[in-house]
Scaffold this motif. Structure first.
Motif: not given
Length: 227
Positions: A194-211, A213-217
């Motif tokens: 659960d810790d691993l998957t939560m950390f992975n999800q948080q990092n994916v969310l961070l990458s999305l937040q840094r996109a 443009t819409e194309a980048d998202v």
């Protein structure tokens, strides 16, 4: 552990976000150790289950033979059945019950090791993606590496517990104590996963937040397989 991971995510958010070259980063050194040990546990369990299943078949056949003899005896002959033969039948029954109980334990242990394998696979999948994601700096990737190493090291402790359980079948450990260790190891590996998957999800969310443009998202979503 979840509080620590939340803190890890905040640390990543506080780091600036310049684009990082998609450099190759080697897998964590501990990974091969975790893989090798997990494979060793699975192999040991499969071998023991096979031996016990063969023993179960032998005991069932022996018990059936005794039952067949008993069924052919007349009532007056049953009273002449020797104590030795009675003990033999009782011994087969008790041994069969014991073997079946041990097999159940082994299957439970195998479920735990399967979760461990799933944890490793999830780590590898995420790590191969994050190290290529240009939204993360190299310093952030190194930080992720530390978090992953911690999670994998914790999961190794659970494998140590499993070895303890395997050894317990040759000692005088009680079923209650053995079951307690199995349940504890299962709970801990679930928490690690659960810790691993939560950390992975948080990092994916961070990458999305840094996109930016819409194309980048959309590219980020496609990269991580997000619908």
């Amino acid at each position: 552990m979840k509080k620590k991971l939340a803190g890890c995510f905040i640390c990543l958010l506080l780091v600036a976000t310049p684009v990082r070259p998609a450099e190759k980063t080697a897998a964590l050194p501990i990974l091969e150790i975790v893989k090798a040990v997990t494979k060793k546990v699975i192999k040991a369990i499969d071998l023991r289950i096979q031996k016990l299943q063969n023993k179960t078949i032998w005991l069932q056949n022996a018990q059936k033979q005794v039952e067949n003899v008993l069924s052919k005896l007349k009532l007056d002959e049953i009273s002449e059945w020797t104590q030795k033969q009675k003990d033999l039948y009782k011994g087969y029954y008790e041994e069969l019950a014991k073997v079946k109980s041990i097999i159940t334990y082994y299957h439970r242990i195998k479920e735990i090791t399967a979760k461990q394998t799933k944890l490793v696979q999830e780590y590898e999948r995420a790590w191969n993606l994050f190290r290529q994601d240009k939204h993360f700096k190299e310093s952030e990737i190194r930080y992720m590496e530390k978090v992953y190493t911690g999670i994998l090291e914790e999961s190794m402790k659970n494998i140590d517990q499993i070895f303890l359980i395997l050894d317990s079948f040759t000692t005088q450990m009680s079923d209650l104590k053995r079951l307690e260790i199995i349940n504890k190891a299962a709970d801990q590996i679930d928490a690690n996963y659960d810790d691993l998957t939560m950390f992975n999800q948080q990092n994916v969310l961070l990458s999305l937040q840094r996109a930016k443009t819409e194309a980048d998202v959309n590219l980020v979503k496609e990269f991580y397989g997000i619908p």
